[in-house]
Design an enzyme around this catalytic site. Sequence first.
Site, mmCIF file in Angstrom:
data_model
loop_
_atom_site.group_PDB
_atom_site.id
_atom_site.type_symbol
_atom_site.label_atom_id
_atom_site.label_comp_id
_atom_site.label_asym_id
_atom_site.label_seq_id
_atom_site.Cartn_x
_atom_site.Cartn_y
_atom_site.Cartn_z
ATOM 1 N N GLU A 140 42.729 39.126 12.547
ATOM 2 C CA GLU A 140 42.308 37.739 12.798
ATOM 3 C C GLU A 140 40.808 37.646 12.484
ATOM 4 O OE1 GLU A 140 42.173 36.597 16.923
ATOM 5 O OE2 GLU A 140 42.257 34.464 16.492
ATOM 6 N N ASP A 163 48.834 29.801 19.934
ATOM 7 C CA ASP A 163 47.659 30.551 20.388
ATOM 8 C C ASP A 163 46.984 29.885 21.602
ATOM 9 O OD1 ASP A 163 45.927 32.697 20.367
ATOM 10 O OD2 ASP A 163 44.863 32.141 18.531
HETATM 11 ZN ZN LIG Z 1 45.427 34.904 20.688
#
Ligand SMILES: [Zn+2]
Length: 338
Positions: A197, A275
């Site tokens: 990420e 998320d």
């Molecule tokens: Zn996350």
Amino acid sequence: MIFREWIAALPKVELHLHLEGAIPYDALWRLVEKYGGDEELPSVEALRGRLEYRDFPHFIETWIWKNQFIREYDDFEMIAEAVAADLAQQNVCYAEAFYSPRDFAKTGLTLSEITRAMRRGLDKVAEIEVALVADLIRDFGPDSAAQALDELREVRDQGVIGIGIGGSEQDFPPEPFAAVYDRARCFGFRTNAHAGEAAGPASVWGAIRTLQVDRIGHGTRAVEDAELLDYLSETGTPIELCPISNVCTGVIQSIGEHPIGEYLRRGLTVCINTDDPKMFHNTLVDEFDQLRTHHDVTTEQTKALLESAIESSWMAADAKIARLSQLRTHEMWNVEPT
Ligand SMILES: [Zn+2]
């Protein structure tokens, strides 16, 4: 039947959702008011407006700022119930949700009581089942994570099924957490890690080789390494994709840049997640709608992604069969949306 209504009606599963990033605005606003507010925050609209980010470090900074409004066990119970009710209202029927109790250690609140408070709140909403995944937070280092793990073991009966590491991936690589992950497995926890990420493929390799995770959180930047993509394809390691989050934190510039198209072509095991939906102003409906618009994800592929979330989950085998059956026998399942 338009696509957004179709996907909204179907029962959905979330495998990458942070409870403290999913607090409905009115619930968070109640806490802002409870603790005397902030001069720069005159209204719930101003609160919502504060939740925009220049980049990933700024997102982490805002996450910490927001957490100052969660101070008592009752606050955790209240936000957990509010999150569960909000998800249930969107026909999310099951979630494996992160919570980050170590973020609150300095307030004197204990991990075990935070966990119990979260569970009380979640259990007030019968329409959704939420299993807890403790984020041990890489920024605090492996010793802190090891201590948290020992405390976590005592509250496994509160529906805590796994552990992960979130936080500043770019500054805290996975390797130092190897012993914590080994111990977590001994205790019976399932494991994932945010990887690929805020850092590149090396971080994903570290999560796989050193931490031996069951699932990868994000995996966006795995696309930069063809050998890694081959590995993920061969092993079927599930990846919890969070496309809109990646745009909001600057990991990618637009949804069109997200590698999901490549991942689907290569047959990687992926599912779609929000998320931190109240920090990114997104829903699962938005996620699937954006993928349909910008990546030509078909109805059949959308259905496969919904099934993949169930199959990649850590629920028991019989529960997976029941959830798959619930999905495939839903009145919308064989409707072709426009
Ligand atoms: Zn996350």
